[in-house]
Design a protein around this motif. Structure first.
Motif, short mmCIF file in Angstrom:
data_model
loop_
_atom_site.label_atom_id
_atom_site.label_comp_id
_atom_site.label_asym_id
_atom_site.label_seq_id
_atom_site.Cartn_x
_atom_site.Cartn_y
_atom_site.Cartn_z
N HIS A 306 0.83 -1.20 0.00
CA HIS A 306 0.00 0.00 0.00
C HIS A 306 0.88 1.26 0.00
O HIS A 306 0.74 2.13 -0.86
N HIS A 310 1.82 4.57 -2.84
CA HIS A 310 1.89 6.03 -2.59
C HIS A 310 3.28 6.56 -2.92
O HIS A 310 3.42 7.59 -3.56
N GLU A 335 -4.68 7.21 -3.10
CA GLU A 335 -5.13 6.00 -2.40
C GLU A 335 -5.45 4.87 -3.38
O GLU A 335 -5.29 3.70 -3.06
N ALA A 338 -2.21 3.24 -4.23
CA ALA A 338 -1.78 2.44 -3.08
C ALA A 338 -2.56 1.12 -3.06
O ALA A 338 -2.01 0.04 -2.86
N TYR A 434 -10.94 6.99 0.60
CA TYR A 434 -10.65 5.55 0.57
C TYR A 434 -11.70 4.80 -0.25
O TYR A 434 -11.37 3.95 -1.06
ZN LIG Z 1 -3.02 5.20 1.86
#
Ligand SMILES: [Zn+2]
Length: 506
Positions: A306, A310, A335, A338, A434
């Motif tokens: 993850h 990023h 996100e 990621a 998210y």
């Molecule tokens: Zn994140």
């Protein structure tokens, strides 16, 4: 002093962001016990003054719709409001950071556990009564000391945002400056929770019985940490090999995992380091830290992937772009990159190539991964619905803990604690970013599969394409625009439901 214009706001704004990011990185990575944020806010007073806010508001109102100026003005305004709101809260933030870095929980078996390490301890405790007692000790400390700090922050932030007067209240002002419809997203979340309820109940019941030996009616949130820690797979995910495995995969994709030394891996154990991993872009793209405190096993691989997504995104952002397109924008985008990486933990080909699971365990592992995916999605849907109530002002602060417990417990099947109602809140609707990222990630995975095949993650042409088409673009475009560029009509949970069904049947 010369008058402030957008060009000066950009250069001073970037210097301010670098200073804040560096200070936060040092405190959250455990290099410093405290963070000195207030002197930074004082030094960059002009970036966060009345003049700066008026300048960005004016630019936002006057730029023609659909132009690059509008795009730029929108993200600058959003950042300006957010930073202005954070300024008077800096003293409170410093207190919270100092508290989190020094607080300890007394474990019922006599040990003293750092507050930051408690989730790691809970996840690793096989003795259930000890696990519950440790969590009860944590919750008591949170209720007495952490929750009041967070409640004060939430209240003051809400008051400030509403006083700026962009729109009539907190929620509508968020929608106005981000273009994200909270109502629309909350509706899809409710639908997702309804549509997957029986699938979740069945899956959870079986997993609790076989993995933890408990009934669904007695499951607590601390049991979730133990269940998803999935320590039975630790041998397949050795910590000693993690960094080299990740580097190998990115190399096989045809790009440098450190972006020519711009990405720095900080993945060792250190006292005071946050238990939740993070990526800290201190200078974009020149200096990006990937910070992880090892918990052990598959969850570390998951978080490493993850944060790697990023780090690569920021480390490969084009230095030609203006400050706002490298640093700011719709965080659903970063996100989603990621998550594009962490979802390799649900990818049979990736697991077979980079872990020691072996062909006979991979199916069972994929079912566990499907269960974890469904759990986190349900948790985040409930969080968004809860946070929308919290910021709406329609539910009083004193009634919120009961609402929190009922929404989160119903969605996840694990009983939540009232103590966490103000601590378990992602600031400024990060939960919405998210959820949108989850949706975008599945679109990007499909696009990469069409172009580079199911094993795109080791296709030497895929990396350079991802860098050029996605990472280099920073966050100039929002999640909807990137989805449209990938040929998807809209962001939705539908492909995720199909993917989860397939995983659970693996
Ligand atoms: Zn994140």
């Amino acid at each position: 002093m010369t008058a402030l214009d957008l060009e000066r706001l950009r250069s001073e704004g970037q210097a301010f962001m670098e200073a804040i990011s560096r200070e936060s990185y040092l405190a959250f990575a455990g290099h410093k016990k405290t963070a000195e944020l207030q002197p930074i806010y004082q030094q960059y007073e002009r970036v966060l003054g009345v003049e700066a806010l008026e300048l960005t508001l004016e630019a936002f109102r006057s730029a023609p719709d659909g132009s690059d100026e509008k795009r730029s003005a929108q993200v600058l305004l959003e950042w300006e409001i957010e930073s202005q709101a954070a300024k008077p809260l800096a003293a409170l933030d410093e207190r919270e950071i100092a508290w989190e870095n020094t607080a300890v929980v007394r474990s019922p078996d006599g040990r003293v556990v750092q507050y930051q390490a408690v989730p790691i301890e809970i996840g690793n405790t096989r003795d259930r009564s000890l696990r519950l007692a440790l969590d009860a000790a944590r919750a008591k400390l949170v209720a007495n000391e952490h929750a009041p700090l967070r409640l004060e922050r939430l209240q003051r932030e809400k008051d400030y945002i509403e006083s700026v007067g962009v729109a009539r209240d907190y929620n509508s002002s968020f929608e106005a400056v981000t273009g994200i419809s909270l109502g629309g997203l909350a509706e899809s979340c409710e639908r997702f929770l309804r549509d997957t309820k029986s699938m979740w109940d069945d899956t959870l019941r079986g997993a609790l019985r076989t993995s933890l030996g408990i009934k669904a009616s007695e499951a607590k949130r601390s049991d979730a940490l133990a269940l998803f820690r999935a320590s039975e797979y630790d041998d397949a995910f050795p910590g000693s090999e993690m960094e080299s495995v990740m580097r190998r995969q990115v190399n096989e994709m045809g790009i440098d995992p450190t972006a020519r030394g711009r990405i720095i891996f900080d993945v060792g154990e250190r006292e005071g380091k946050r238990s939740r991993a993070f990526c800290s872009p201190v200078r974009v793209p020149e200096e990006v830290y990937l910070v992880l405190r090892p918990h052990g096993g598959q969850s570390d691989y998951n978080t490493f992937l993850h944060e790697l997504g990023h780090a690569l995104h920021f480390g490969y952002a084009s230095s030609e772009y203006a400050f706002e397109f490298r640093w700011l924008g719709d965080n659903s985008v970063t996100e989603s990159y990621a998550m594009l990486f962490d979802h390799r933990m649900q990818d049979k080909g990736w697991l077979n190539r980079y872990t020691r699971l072996g062909a006979n365990r991979v199916g069972k592992f994929l079912r566990t991964a499907g269960m974890e995916e469904l759990h986190f999605l349900r948790r985040y849907c409930a969080k968004l619905i809860y946070e929308r109530s919290l910021y709406s002002g329609e539910v009083s602060w004193s009634e919120l803990p009961d609402l929190y417990v009922s929404l989160l417990s119903n969605a996840t099947g694990f009983e939540y604690d009232r103590a966490d109602a103000f601590v378990d809140v992602d600031p400024r609707y990060y939960s919405a970013r998210y959820l949108r990222a989850w949706q975008l990630q599945s679109i990007l995975n499909e696009q990469l599969t069409r172009r580079f095949d199911v094993d795109w993650f080791r296709n030497p042409s895929a990396g350079p394409w991802i860098v050029q088409e996605l990472f280099a673009q920073g966050q100039r475009e929002n999640a909807e625009e990137i989805a449209a560029r990938a040929g998807a009509p809209k962001l939705s949970f539908d492909p995720l439901v199909r993917k989860i069904e397939a995983l659970l049947e693996a």
